[in-house]
Design a protein around this motif. Structure first.
Motif, PDB file in Angstrom:
ATOM      1  N   VAL A 164      96.149 -51.660  56.825  1.00 28.85           N
ATOM      2  CA  VAL A 164      97.021 -52.713  57.373  1.00 28.85           C
ATOM      3  C   VAL A 164      97.806 -53.397  56.252  1.00 28.85           C
ATOM      4  N   ALA A 165      97.149 -53.629  55.131  1.00 22.63           N
ATOM      5  CA  ALA A 165      97.841 -54.238  53.991  1.00 22.63           C
ATOM      6  C   ALA A 165      99.025 -53.382  53.560  1.00 22.63           C
ATOM      7  N   ARG A 166      98.820 -52.081  53.517  1.00 24.71           N
ATOM      8  CA  ARG A 166      99.914 -51.187  53.124  1.00 24.71           C
ATOM      9  C   ARG A 166     101.026 -51.176  54.174  1.00 24.71           C
ATOM     10  N   GLU A 167     100.639 -51.192  55.437  1.00 26.95           N
ATOM     11  CA  GLU A 167     101.644 -51.204  56.507  1.00 26.95           C
ATOM     12  C   GLU A 167     102.512 -52.451  56.458  1.00 26.95           C
ATOM     13  N   HIS A 168     101.928 -53.563  56.022  1.00 19.93           N
ATOM     14  CA  HIS A 168     102.635 -54.846  56.009  1.00 19.93           C
ATOM     15  C   HIS A 168     102.739 -55.372  54.570  1.00 19.93           C
ATOM     16  N   LYS A 169     103.029 -54.462  53.663  1.00 16.68           N
ATOM     17  CA  LYS A 169     103.045 -54.801  52.237  1.00 16.68           C
ATOM     18  C   LYS A 169     103.957 -55.986  51.929  1.00 16.68           C
ATOM     19  N   HIS A 170     105.181 -55.955  52.433  1.00 18.99           N
ATOM     20  CA  HIS A 170     106.147 -56.994  52.060  1.00 18.99           C
ATOM     21  C   HIS A 170     105.750 -58.360  52.614  1.00 18.99           C
ATOM     22  N   LEU A 174     102.666 -59.342  53.491  1.00 22.22           N
ATOM     23  CA  LEU A 174     101.446 -59.777  52.818  1.00 22.22           C
ATOM     24  C   LEU A 174     101.757 -60.240  51.399  1.00 22.22           C
ATOM     25  N   SER A 175     102.617 -59.524  50.709  1.00 23.41           N
ATOM     26  CA  SER A 175     103.001 -59.929  49.348  1.00 23.41           C
ATOM     27  C   SER A 175     103.643 -61.305  49.350  1.00 23.41           C
ATOM     28  N   GLU A 176     104.525 -61.547  50.306  1.00 24.19           N
ATOM     29  CA  GLU A 176     105.166 -62.865  50.420  1.00 24.19           C
ATOM     30  C   GLU A 176     104.127 -63.966  50.587  1.00 24.19           C
ATOM     31  N   MET A 177     103.131 -63.715  51.424  1.00 24.20           N
ATOM     32  CA  MET A 177     102.099 -64.723  51.677  1.00 24.20           C
ATOM     33  C   MET A 177     101.254 -64.977  50.431  1.00 24.20           C
ATOM     34  N   LEU A 178     100.949 -63.924  49.693  1.00 23.52           N
ATOM     35  CA  LEU A 178     100.175 -64.086  48.458  1.00 23.52           C
ATOM     36  C   LEU A 178     100.957 -64.898  47.432  1.00 23.52           C
ATOM     37  N   LEU A 179     102.259 -64.636  47.334  1.00 22.21           N
ATOM     38  CA  LEU A 179     103.106 -65.356  46.381  1.00 22.21           C
ATOM     39  C   LEU A 179     103.283 -66.811  46.786  1.00 22.21           C
ATOM     40  N   GLU A 180     103.496 -67.058  48.078  1.00 20.63           N
ATOM     41  CA  GLU A 180     103.688 -68.425  48.572  1.00 20.63           C
ATOM     42  C   GLU A 180     102.461 -69.291  48.319  1.00 20.63           C
ATOM     43  N   ARG A 181     101.287 -68.690  48.363  1.00 18.79           N
ATOM     44  CA  ARG A 181     100.028 -69.428  48.201  1.00 18.79           C
ATOM     45  C   ARG A 181      99.498 -69.392  46.768  1.00 18.79           C
ATOM     46  N   ASN A 182     100.301 -68.836  45.848  1.00 27.92           N
ATOM     47  CA  ASN A 182      99.914 -68.748  44.431  1.00 27.92           C
ATOM     48  C   ASN A 182      98.570 -68.046  44.248  1.00 27.92           C
ATOM     49  N   LEU A 183      98.372 -66.972  45.003  1.00 26.32           N
ATOM     50  CA  LEU A 183      97.125 -66.220  44.933  1.00 26.32           C
ATOM     51  C   LEU A 183      97.179 -65.095  43.908  1.00 26.32           C
ATOM     52  N   ARG A 189      99.005 -63.810  39.931  1.00 32.79           N
ATOM     53  CA  ARG A 189      99.465 -64.408  38.672  1.00 32.79           C
ATOM     54  C   ARG A 189     100.848 -63.919  38.250  1.00 32.79           C
ATOM     55  N   ILE A 190     101.500 -63.127  39.064  1.00 34.13           N
ATOM     56  CA  ILE A 190     102.757 -62.501  38.658  1.00 34.13           C
ATOM     57  C   ILE A 190     103.867 -62.810  39.649  1.00 34.13           C
ATOM     58  N   ASP A 191     105.106 -62.535  39.261  1.00 32.48           N
ATOM     59  CA  ASP A 191     106.247 -62.806  40.133  1.00 32.48           C
ATOM     60  C   ASP A 191     106.450 -61.659  41.125  1.00 32.48           C
ATOM     61  N   ALA A 192     107.384 -61.845  42.040  1.00 34.82           N
ATOM     62  CA  ALA A 192     107.580 -60.889  43.130  1.00 34.82           C
ATOM     63  C   ALA A 192     107.931 -59.482  42.654  1.00 34.82           C
ATOM     64  N   PRO A 193     108.902 -59.298  41.748  1.00 32.89           N
ATOM     65  CA  PRO A 193     109.233 -57.933  41.312  1.00 32.89           C
ATOM     66  C   PRO A 193     108.054 -57.237  40.624  1.00 32.89           C
ATOM     67  N   THR A 194     107.319 -57.992  39.794  1.00 35.75           N
ATOM     68  CA  THR A 194     106.170 -57.410  39.098  1.00 35.75           C
ATOM     69  C   THR A 194     105.064 -57.066  40.080  1.00 35.75           C
ATOM     70  N   LEU A 195     104.852 -57.929  41.071  1.00 37.80           N
ATOM     71  CA  LEU A 195     103.837 -57.652  42.091  1.00 37.80           C
ATOM     72  C   LEU A 195     104.171 -56.377  42.841  1.00 37.80           C
TER      73      LEU A 195
END
Length: 287
Positions: free
Chosen positions: A205-211, A213-222, A224-230
């Protein structure tokens, strides 16, 4: 509800592969999942003591805990043309017995490094401290893991890729087995199968909704890296090959165990397949 703790590292790929559960996208009836994030060597050490029921480990540790844990087929991280990096200050010449910082005695990169550089003077420290230790001159070199392989300081350069060391030791091109998950053998078999199925679904599911899920991890500071690096990092270590082990990944893990045994790191040769949860038990039990 039964509370089940999943222990994983704080790096972005582990966070990503678990958080479909944390955000409620995947669940397991009658079970409430909780998580704890600790550095990989701490997790390895606690696995040796049997502290956690479900725990992320370095693949190189597994033969030491085979009697108490089964490896899971999911949430695995391999390098494929890349991996940890041996770094030093730019222009530095390393002596035969150079001092090096590694992320933990039982990590995969530590075992491979020690085989490749038997005369190096090894010190162990938290993976987050290694880059600064090299920059400050506390050590001559260090092996960077996790996100650091993409973000290290411009004053540093790569002495050698762990991928190249792995290929030389393996004798053929195989993906580099870095980390995975293990589950305690104290858990009843039918329940262990269900845990593995749930975690596999979470990574899928994480892979299916990668973008998203990534946005949510970044928004919550979960992470340590920026969006392009993530985005780049997840394609390295939490990709579609992380969902469930393939035949070539089994071959790579077995080659790692073979190399470790040959060089005296393990007390006996083993094959990963012999220690997996027998997933067929579920269908046989219900037939």
């Amino acid at each position: 509800m039964k509370k089940t703790l999943i222990a994983h590292s704080p790096d972005a790929d582990d966070i990503f592969m678990y958080y479909a559960i944390k955000f409620g996208w995947v669940d397991m009836g009658g079970v409430k999942f909780e998580n704890i994030a600790e550095d990989i060597q701490t997790l390895n050490e606690k696995a040796l003591k049997g502290v956690y029921e479900i725990v992320a480990i370095s693949f190189a540790l597994y033969p030491h805990i085979r009697e108490d844990y089964a490896p899971l087929r999911t949430a695995v991280s391999f390098g494929n043309g890349y991996g940890p990096k041996v770094i030093k200050k730019k222009g530095a010449k390393l002596k035969r017995n150079f001092k090096v910082a590694l992320s933990g005695e039982h990590t995969t990169n530590a075992m491979l490094f020690r085989i490749a550089y038997p005369d190096a003077r090894v010190t162990y420290m938290n993976f987050l401290e290694i880059e600064d230790a090299v920059l400050d001159g506390k050590v001559d070199a260090g092996v960077l893991i996790h996100e650091s392989i993409l973000t290290y300081n411009s004053e540093l350069e790569v002495e050698r890729e762990m991928w190249d060391i792995w290929q030389e030791l393996a004798g053929k091109e195989l993906p580099l087995p870095l980390g995975g998950m293990a589950i305690s053998r104290s858990i009843p078999l039918n329940k262990a199968i269900e845990y593995e199925e749930t975690l596999t679904k979470a990574v899928h599911v994480a892979r299916e909704h990668k973008h998203k899920l990534s946005e949510m991890l970044l928004e919550r500071n979960l992470v340590r890296i920026d969006a392009p690096t993530l985005d780049k990092y997840l394609e390295l270590y939490a990709n579609d090959d992380s969902i469930t082990l393939s035949d070539i990944q089994y071959s790579a893990i077995n080659k790692l165990f073979e190399i470790g045994y040959k060089h005296g790191f393990y007390d006996s040769p083993i094959k990963a397949e012999d220690f997996m949860i027998p997933a067929e038990y579920k269908s046989l039990r219900n037939s």
